[in-house]
Design a protein around this motif. Structure first.
Motif, PDB file in Angstrom:
ATOM      1  N   TYR A 112       0.828  -1.214   0.000  1.00 47.71           N
ATOM      2  CA  TYR A 112       0.000   0.000   0.000  1.00 47.71           C
ATOM      3  C   TYR A 112       0.864   1.267   0.000  1.00 47.71           C
ATOM      4  N   ILE A 113       1.906   1.267   0.809  1.00 46.04           N
ATOM      5  CA  ILE A 113       2.798   2.432   0.875  1.00 46.04           C
ATOM      6  C   ILE A 113       3.500   2.640  -0.467  1.00 46.04           C
ATOM      7  N   LEU A 114       3.995   1.561  -1.057  1.00 49.59           N
ATOM      8  CA  LEU A 114       4.658   1.649  -2.358  1.00 49.59           C
ATOM      9  C   LEU A 114       3.705   2.187  -3.425  1.00 49.59           C
ATOM     10  N   THR A 115       2.475   1.696  -3.402  1.00 51.81           N
ATOM     11  CA  THR A 115       1.463   2.155  -4.359  1.00 51.81           C
ATOM     12  C   THR A 115       1.196   3.642  -4.211  1.00 51.81           C
ATOM     13  N   LEU A 116       1.092   4.101  -2.971  1.00 53.51           N
ATOM     14  CA  LEU A 116       0.816   5.523  -2.720  1.00 53.51           C
ATOM     15  C   LEU A 116       1.983   6.401  -3.154  1.00 53.51           C
ATOM     16  N   LEU A 117       3.206   5.960  -2.872  1.00 51.10           N
ATOM     17  CA  LEU A 117       4.395   6.759  -3.201  1.00 51.10           C
ATOM     18  C   LEU A 117       4.609   6.871  -4.717  1.00 51.10           C
ATOM     19  N   ILE A 118       4.268   5.819  -5.453  1.00 54.99           N
ATOM     20  CA  ILE A 118       4.457   5.837  -6.911  1.00 54.99           C
ATOM     21  C   ILE A 118       3.223   6.378  -7.620  1.00 54.99           C
ATOM     22  N   GLY A 119       2.062   5.876  -7.225  1.00 50.77           N
ATOM     23  CA  GLY A 119       0.832   6.207  -7.933  1.00 50.77           C
ATOM     24  C   GLY A 119       0.362   7.638  -7.757  1.00 50.77           C
ATOM     25  N   PHE A 120       0.510   8.180  -6.544  1.00 53.07           N
ATOM     26  CA  PHE A 120      -0.045   9.518  -6.301  1.00 53.07           C
ATOM     27  C   PHE A 120       0.651  10.609  -7.122  1.00 53.07           C
ATOM     28  N   PRO A 121       1.998  10.724  -7.098  1.00 49.76           N
ATOM     29  CA  PRO A 121       2.629  11.784  -7.914  1.00 49.76           C
ATOM     30  C   PRO A 121       2.427  11.578  -9.407  1.00 49.76           C
ATOM     31  N   ALA A 122       2.435  10.315  -9.864  1.00 48.08           N
ATOM     32  CA  ALA A 122       2.251  10.044 -11.294  1.00 48.08           C
ATOM     33  C   ALA A 122       0.862  10.450 -11.763  1.00 48.08           C
ATOM     34  N   PRO A 130      -5.037   5.433   2.483  1.00 51.23           N
ATOM     35  CA  PRO A 130      -4.506   5.504   3.859  1.00 51.23           C
ATOM     36  C   PRO A 130      -5.371   4.790   4.899  1.00 51.23           C
ATOM     37  N   PHE A 131      -6.695   4.716   4.674  1.00 50.98           N
ATOM     38  CA  PHE A 131      -7.557   3.990   5.603  1.00 50.98           C
ATOM     39  C   PHE A 131      -7.253   2.490   5.566  1.00 50.98           C
ATOM     40  N   LYS A 132      -6.957   1.959   4.368  1.00 52.88           N
ATOM     41  CA  LYS A 132      -6.578   0.545   4.249  1.00 52.88           C
ATOM     42  C   LYS A 132      -5.185   0.331   4.843  1.00 52.88           C
ATOM     43  N   MET A 133      -4.341   1.342   4.738  1.00 51.71           N
ATOM     44  CA  MET A 133      -3.025   1.263   5.376  1.00 51.71           C
ATOM     45  C   MET A 133      -3.167   1.211   6.894  1.00 51.71           C
ATOM     46  N   TYR A 134      -4.087   2.013   7.420  1.00 46.03           N
ATOM     47  CA  TYR A 134      -4.369   1.989   8.859  1.00 46.03           C
ATOM     48  C   TYR A 134      -4.856   0.598   9.274  1.00 46.03           C
ATOM     49  N   GLU A 135      -5.728   0.012   8.467  1.00 46.78           N
ATOM     50  CA  GLU A 135      -6.262  -1.323   8.761  1.00 46.78           C
ATOM     51  C   GLU A 135      -5.139  -2.358   8.817  1.00 46.78           C
ATOM     52  N   ALA A 136      -4.220  -2.281   7.853  1.00 53.24           N
ATOM     53  CA  ALA A 136      -3.093  -3.217   7.835  1.00 53.24           C
ATOM     54  C   ALA A 136      -2.162  -2.994   9.022  1.00 53.24           C
ATOM     55  N   LEU A 191      -6.639  -8.150  -3.374  1.00 49.50           N
ATOM     56  CA  LEU A 191      -6.776  -6.701  -3.554  1.00 49.50           C
ATOM     57  C   LEU A 191      -5.430  -6.026  -3.777  1.00 49.50           C
ATOM     58  N   LEU A 192      -4.362  -6.681  -3.328  1.00 49.09           N
ATOM     59  CA  LEU A 192      -3.035  -6.060  -3.445  1.00 49.09           C
ATOM     60  C   LEU A 192      -2.662  -5.781  -4.898  1.00 49.09           C
ATOM     61  N   PRO A 193      -2.803  -6.760  -5.827  1.00 52.40           N
ATOM     62  CA  PRO A 193      -2.503  -6.432  -7.228  1.00 52.40           C
ATOM     63  C   PRO A 193      -3.408  -5.333  -7.781  1.00 52.40           C
ATOM     64  N   SER A 194      -4.659  -5.271  -7.285  1.00 51.28           N
ATOM     65  CA  SER A 194      -5.591  -4.239  -7.776  1.00 51.28           C
ATOM     66  C   SER A 194      -5.096  -2.843  -7.461  1.00 51.28           C
ATOM     67  N   THR A 195      -4.410  -2.683  -6.324  1.00 45.12           N
ATOM     68  CA  THR A 195      -3.905  -1.360  -5.964  1.00 45.12           C
ATOM     69  C   THR A 195      -2.805  -0.904  -6.928  1.00 45.12           C
ATOM     70  N   LEU A 196      -2.064  -1.880  -7.495  1.00 46.19           N
ATOM     71  CA  LEU A 196      -0.964  -1.543  -8.408  1.00 46.19           C
ATOM     72  C   LEU A 196      -1.461  -0.970  -9.727  1.00 46.19           C
ATOM     73  N   ASN A 197      -2.756  -1.091  -9.963  1.00 44.33           N
ATOM     74  CA  ASN A 197      -3.358  -0.510 -11.164  1.00 44.33           C
ATOM     75  C   ASN A 197      -3.046   0.974 -11.278  1.00 44.33           C
ATOM     76  N   THR A 198      -3.037   1.668 -10.152  1.00 45.22           N
ATOM     77  CA  THR A 198      -2.781   3.116 -10.170  1.00 45.22           C
ATOM     78  C   THR A 198      -1.343   3.448 -10.561  1.00 45.22           C
ATOM     79  N   CYS A 199      -0.446   2.492 -10.424  1.00 41.28           N
ATOM     80  CA  CYS A 199       0.946   2.703 -10.834  1.00 41.28           C
ATOM     81  C   CYS A 199       1.159   2.394 -12.312  1.00 41.28           C
ATOM     82  N   LEU A 200       0.291   1.549 -12.876  1.00 41.89           N
ATOM     83  CA  LEU A 200       0.439   1.153 -14.282  1.00 41.89           C
ATOM     84  C   LEU A 200      -0.345   2.048 -15.232  1.00 41.89           C
TER      85      LEU A 200
END
Length: 305
Positions: free
Chosen positions: A11-21, A59-65, A253-262
């Motif tokens: 989740y953290i990796l997805t946020l760091l890559i996906g959000f700025p892109a 971030p809410f899913k990050m809190y859950e994890a 769900l983890l691979p689904s989050t990577l969609n925002t990076c691709l």
């Protein structure tokens, strides 16, 4: 390492890559919307908007994890987070379909389609897609807040345990998700991109760069569907056939989050607006210069030897 920390790391990796892109992409497309936008620009703007909404709720899913896959917030907030989480995933899945259709019609009927191609149609299509996704994912509120006097479910989890009454409604709806919102867009995209590539390679006047972009677009889209969306949607099929929600469903769900990076790669291959933006141009220039410098250093080392 515990599973929860693996989930949090993804989740953290997805946020760091996906959000700025995606922030770069939406700024680029937003500027274009005020200056003769094409239907493709409108579709891509909605795709990146969907990704950003997803990332804002991540971030809410990050809190859950981080809390050991437990939910110590209100169940109402759980419903809202889950609703937007799934709505944006399925909106992204559906938006890839009109993007592929737009590309296909532009290649097969270049002159005729150019005359009938209007931004209004793309905007109307996006509204319909958002409504379809939102309506489908309203099952989250129906399921979570379904009255059940005999329920003995734990109150410290978010949308992971269900009663038999909830499953009777939820599992058939998930199967419909698999067929309508995943399988149908996937088949349409495969048909459109295979035909696009075939037509482009049978026309000698088409530039090599355009052919490569078509292949890149097809590969990115199919990777998103097969790598990111397939595992989670496959859990719907398994759950429907076994009449139970599979225990491994959450991890899909983890691979689904990577969609925002691709998705930014889709923006690059399908939009000249994004490719020609100042930031992307600087990144390309930096990468080219860095590669050239590295090559020169290697040659110097060889000569010195």
């Amino acid at each position: 390492m515990k599973t929860q920390w693996v989930i949090l790391a993804v989740y953290i990796l997805t946020l760091l890559i996906g959000f700025p892109a995606n922030l770069l992409a939406i700024c680029t497309f937003f500027k274009k919307l005020g200056n003769k936008p094409s239907p493709n620009d409108i579709l891509l703007f909605n795709l990146t908007a969907s990704d950003l909404v997803f990332l804002l709720f991540l971030p809410f899913k990050m809190y859950e994890a981080a809390t050991g896959m437990e939910w110590h917030l209100s169940q109402t907030l759980c419903s809202i987070v889950t609703y937007f989480f799934f709505t944006t995933i399925y909106t992204s899945s559906l938006l890839h379909m009109p993007i592929a259709i737009d590309r296909y019609l532009g290649v097969v009927f270049p002159l005729k389609y150019r005359l009938t191609r209007k931004p209004l149609y793309a905007a109307a299509g996006c509204v319909i897609i958002w409504l379809v996704s939102a309506a489908h994912c309203s099952i989250v509120f129906i399921t979570v807040h379904m009255p059940d006097l005999n329920a003995t479910l734990p109150k410290n989890v978010c949308y992971t345990h269900f009663t038999e009454q909830q499953k009777k409604i939820l599992l058939p709806v998930r199967f419909e998700f698999f067929v309508v919102i995943y399988l149908l867009p996937l088949l349409v995209c495969i048909f459109c991109y295979i035909n696009c590539i075939y037509i482009l390679y049978t026309r000698p006047r088409i530039t090599k760069e355009r052919k490569q972009r078509a292949i890149g677009m097809a590969l990115c889209t199919l990777t998103i569907f097969l790598l990111c969306f397939l595992p989670y949607n496959l859990s719907h099929l398994v759950g429907f056939s076994s009449n139970d929600s599979p225990w491994w469903r959450y991890y899909t769900l983890l691979p689904s989050t990577l969609n925002t990076c691709l998705d930014p790669f889709v923006f690059y291959f399908s939009s000249s607006t994004f490719r020609e933006s100042k930031t992307v141009s600087l990144l390309k220039k930096w990468c080219f210069t860095h590669k050239k410098t590295k090559k020169s250093d290697t040659e110097l080392v060889i000569v010195a030897k």
